[in-house]
Design an enzyme around this catalytic site. Structure first.
Site, PDB file in Angstrom:
ATOM      1  N   ASN A 105     -37.721 -43.053 -40.072  1.00 50.38           N
ATOM      2  CA  ASN A 105     -35.817 -44.202 -40.172  1.00 50.38           C
ATOM      3  C   ASN A 105     -35.110 -42.779 -38.745  1.00 50.38           C
ATOM      4  O   ASN A 105     -35.743 -41.929 -38.381  1.00 50.38           O
ATOM      5  CB  ASN A 105     -35.368 -43.007 -41.694  1.00 50.38           C
ATOM      6  CG  ASN A 105     -34.094 -43.134 -41.951  1.00 50.38           C
ATOM      7  OD1 ASN A 105     -32.917 -43.383 -41.597  1.00 50.38           O
ATOM      8  ND2 ASN A 105     -34.230 -43.850 -43.162  1.00 50.38           N
ATOM      9  N   CYS A 127     -25.743 -43.080 -43.764  1.00 46.61           N
ATOM     10  CA  CYS A 127     -25.676 -41.362 -44.289  1.00 46.61           C
ATOM     11  C   CYS A 127     -24.160 -41.553 -44.483  1.00 46.61           C
ATOM     12  O   CYS A 127     -23.440 -41.798 -43.344  1.00 46.61           O
ATOM     13  CB  CYS A 127     -25.912 -41.157 -43.679  1.00 46.61           C
ATOM     14  SG  CYS A 127     -25.801 -39.274 -43.259  1.00 46.61           S
ATOM     15  N   ILE A 136     -26.360 -32.621 -44.835  1.00 48.72           N
ATOM     16  CA  ILE A 136     -27.055 -32.153 -44.010  1.00 48.72           C
ATOM     17  C   ILE A 136     -26.298 -32.480 -42.911  1.00 48.72           C
ATOM     18  O   ILE A 136     -26.933 -31.465 -41.884  1.00 48.72           O
ATOM     19  CB  ILE A 136     -28.356 -32.476 -44.440  1.00 48.72           C
ATOM     20  CG1 ILE A 136     -29.058 -32.183 -45.903  1.00 48.72           C
ATOM     21  CG2 ILE A 136     -29.028 -31.709 -43.308  1.00 48.72           C
ATOM     22  CD1 ILE A 136     -28.821 -30.746 -46.267  1.00 48.72           C
ATOM     23  N   ASN A 178     -31.244 -46.484 -41.353  1.00 51.77           N
ATOM     24  CA  ASN A 178     -30.509 -45.838 -42.335  1.00 51.77           C
ATOM     25  C   ASN A 178     -29.048 -46.595 -41.107  1.00 51.77           C
ATOM     26  O   ASN A 178     -28.552 -45.818 -40.468  1.00 51.77           O
ATOM     27  CB  ASN A 178     -30.219 -44.464 -41.788  1.00 51.77           C
ATOM     28  CG  ASN A 178     -29.412 -42.911 -43.167  1.00 51.77           C
ATOM     29  OD1 ASN A 178     -28.392 -44.335 -43.441  1.00 51.77           O
ATOM     30  ND2 ASN A 178     -29.311 -41.504 -42.488  1.00 51.77           N
ATOM     31  N   GLY A 211     -30.509 -37.575 -57.508  1.00 55.59           N
ATOM     32  CA  GLY A 211     -30.523 -37.234 -58.113  1.00 55.59           C
ATOM     33  C   GLY A 211     -30.646 -37.834 -60.054  1.00 55.59           C
ATOM     34  O   GLY A 211     -30.754 -39.082 -60.182  1.00 55.59           O
ATOM     35  N   GLY A 221     -33.059 -41.531 -58.010  1.00 54.93           N
ATOM     36  CA  GLY A 221     -33.249 -40.670 -59.468  1.00 54.93           C
ATOM     37  C   GLY A 221     -34.669 -41.145 -59.890  1.00 54.93           C
ATOM     38  O   GLY A 221     -35.080 -40.979 -61.004  1.00 54.93           O
ATOM     39  N   THR A 240     -27.322 -42.350 -50.641  1.00 50.80           N
ATOM     40  CA  THR A 240     -26.415 -41.381 -52.038  1.00 50.80           C
ATOM     41  C   THR A 240     -25.050 -41.774 -51.915  1.00 50.80           C
ATOM     42  O   THR A 240     -24.620 -42.747 -51.566  1.00 50.80           O
ATOM     43  CB  THR A 240     -26.902 -40.428 -51.467  1.00 50.80           C
ATOM     44  OG1 THR A 240     -26.372 -39.893 -50.498  1.00 50.80           O
ATOM     45  CG2 THR A 240     -27.903 -39.720 -51.025  1.00 50.80           C
ATOM     46  N   SER A 297     -36.927 -40.988 -46.719  1.00 48.32           N
ATOM     47  CA  SER A 297     -36.070 -39.887 -46.142  1.00 48.32           C
ATOM     48  C   SER A 297     -35.010 -39.095 -45.954  1.00 48.32           C
ATOM     49  O   SER A 297     -33.979 -39.086 -46.839  1.00 48.32           O
ATOM     50  CB  SER A 297     -35.444 -41.269 -44.847  1.00 48.32           C
ATOM     51  OG  SER A 297     -35.067 -40.734 -43.551  1.00 48.32           O
ATOM     52  N   GLY A 317     -37.248 -39.084 -53.673  1.00 50.05           N
ATOM     53  CA  GLY A 317     -36.515 -38.525 -53.194  1.00 50.05           C
ATOM     54  C   GLY A 317     -35.988 -36.711 -53.531  1.00 50.05           C
ATOM     55  O   GLY A 317     -36.279 -35.940 -53.333  1.00 50.05           O
TER      56      GLY A 317
END
Lengths: 315, 219
Positions: A100, A131, A72, A128, A218, A245, A194, A22, A266
């Site tokens: 999501n 976040c 974001i 979610n 990542g 990642g 994340t 997402s 992602g």
């Protein structure tokens, strides 16, 4: 014979275990310029909120060693516009759609879930709760077991199809949260969102993101999330969707061996929008090479017998 | 967007404007300042890169007889070759205002009607390209100005000239994907709470549509 890549998450049959993460594929329709999105196991939408959200002030993204930070702020068109404009397009593209959702209040999660439950093309819901950018929502909800349980319990009552809870990795023991989600009837958990991260421009001594900290994603986070997937796999019975990642078929395979039933791709999409398609082929080749007929044979197949660890036999 | 195949360092693709096109050949102009451009600068003939583009919206088409001024700063000069071909093909007349810190950073394109400005006065006008433009604007007015350069240059152009002449700005923002996936490159809409995305809605905007902020670039 082509190996069978089909996996099942709470009754939702996926033709393969590749999903989008997402927030990294817009609403999924933008990816259609690069490949046939019906080839994916599922497309997971950007976090949808009841009302449209404009998101955070820039700068919202910055690259760091082997990863990136983003903030974001859940910028999205809102659930109504998604249903009116994006969903029909995704249905036309034959995409399997998982929505999501994110909210600041428990009742808003319920209201979003109710709205989405009336659309049969929404095959699953991913909550979610994690976040890290929205102060009142995100991190508090996902980092508090009681709140998480309450949200899952209430959403479960109004949404009968596949319900997935996306967990935050920014807690001490993620498996406790996975257990809570399972206990309230979730069909699966996404491990994980994340990591809270930060970067500073040393010349101006200013943070590189407007919100100071952001979500770190990542290749750099893969070993961290892999350990969390393994931890969760040893604590719950419901399927785990690994997210963190995944840049290659090998990354995805590692996650399957650690216990994931599916993976979400992602940040890799930013570098290579069609990355998941290559991964599907890579996973098939791997399974064929090891004469595995079914991807499910791979899931949780980690061999922790130390005598077999290859490096122990070297010089 | 340019990236290196099979490599995640740098991780994200880099955004460039197309500098020039000759047959099947595309030129990019860049200054090797960071990880991505330094790696680009070390490529040898025959090495491969991945290029996804062109993306987004460029400058508007020029019309026959139209007077267009091109204002560029630093590596923003990358847009000159392709725009000048466009100007010549369309029969519009152009003038170039080209600013840099110092003479050695100016690229000699050898175009006619070019006015230079350097911060240290080592070539052309002593001062910024915006000051030079302002001085020219008090004498004469083009139909449009196309601008590409560092954000502070674009901000002062927008502030000091957009009530006098129509300006199109090619903005620069941190950007992850370049194709609308990440929503990471917002540009504030003027008078509205909402944002454009530099990658899909821009990177070229009418200066009256956007609110640029003078932000110290983090890159």
């Amino acid at each position: 014979m082509t190996p069978n890549l089909t996996v099942n998450i709470g009754g939702l049959q996926l033709k393969n275990p590749l999903m989008t993460a997402s927030g990294t594929c817009g609403y999924g329709d933008d990816l259609a310029d690069y490949f046939d999105v019906s080839a994916l196991g599922a497309v997971v939408s950007k976090s949808l909120t009841l009302k449209p959200k404009i998101g955070n002030e820039p700068p919202r993204v910055t690259e760091v060693a082997c990863g990136m930070l983003n903030s974001i702020g859940l910028a999205n068109i809102g659930v109504r516009k998604f249903l009116a404009e994006k969903l029909p397009r995704l249905v036309e593209l034959n995409a399997v759609v998982v929505a999501n959702i994110a909210a600041k209040r428990i009742e808003d999660y319920v209201s979003l879930a109710e709205t989405l439950s009336t659309h049969e093309h929404i095959r699953g819901l991913e909550l979610n709760l994690s976040c890290p950018n929205v102060k009142e929502g995100g991190i508090e909800f996902g980092a508090d077991i009681k709140t998480l349980s309450m949200i899952v319990m209430f959403v479960r009552k109004v949404f009968s199809r596949t319900l997935i809870v996306k967990l935050t990795p920014n807690v001490t023991r993620i498996s406790e949260f996975a257990k809570a989600a399972e206990g309230e009837g979730a069909d699966g958990v996404t491990v994980a969102n994340t990591y809270v991260g930060m970067a500073i421009d040393i010349y101006s001594r200013k943070p590189k993101l407007h919100t100071v900290t952001g979500g770190f994603s990542g290749p750099a986070i893969k070993p961290l999330t892999l350990a969390k997937v393994f931890e969760v796999y040893n604590s719950v019975k419901i399927p785990i969707i690994a997210s963190g990642g995944v840049f290659s078929a090998e990354d995805a395979i590692e996650y399957f061996i650690a216990g994931a039933t599916a993976v979400e791709v992602g940040t890799a999409l930013f570098a290579k929008p069609d990355a998941p398609i290559e991964m599907i082929t890579g996973i098939e080749n791997y399974l064929s090479r090891f004469k595995l007929k079914n991807i499910t044979e791979l899931i949780g197949s980690l061999n922790v017998n130390l005598e077999n660890v290859p490096h122990l036999h070297r010089g | 967007m340019v990236s290196f195949p099979g490599s995640f360092d740098p991780l994200l693709p880099r955004a460039f404007s197309v500098c020039d096109v000759e047959g099947e050949r595309i030129s990019l102009l860049y200054v090797a300042v960071g990880k991505g451009t330094t790696r680009l600068s070390k490529l040898r003939p025959g090495d491969k890169v991945v290029m996804n583009g062109p993306l987004g919206n460029g400058f508007p088409d020029m019309r026959n007889g139209e007077k267009v001024w091109l204002a560029v700063g630093g590596s923003g000069a990358a847009i000159l070759p392709i725009l000048i071909v466009g100007a010549k093909n369309s029969g519009s007349s152009f003038r170039i205002f080209y600013g840099a810190r110092t003479k050695s950073q100016l690229i000699n394109f050898d175009y006619e009607s070019t006015f230079y400005a350097t911060d240290d006065g080592s070539a052309g006008y002593h001062g910024t390209v915006v000051e030079l433009l302002k001085a020219e604007l008090s004498r004469e007015k083009p139909d449009k100005i196309f601008a590409c350069g560092p954000t502070p240059m674009l901000v002062s152009m927008q502030k000091e000239m957009s009530n006098k002449v129509q300006i199109y700005l090619s903005v620069e923002t941190p950007m992850a994907c370049g194709i609308g996936l990440c929503q990471g490159c917002p540009v504030k809409k003027k008078g509205e709470p909402d944002y454009f995305l530099a990658c899909k809605d821009g990177p070229v905007f009418d200066s009256r549509e956007v609110e640029l902020v003078k932000e110290k670039s983090a890159q």
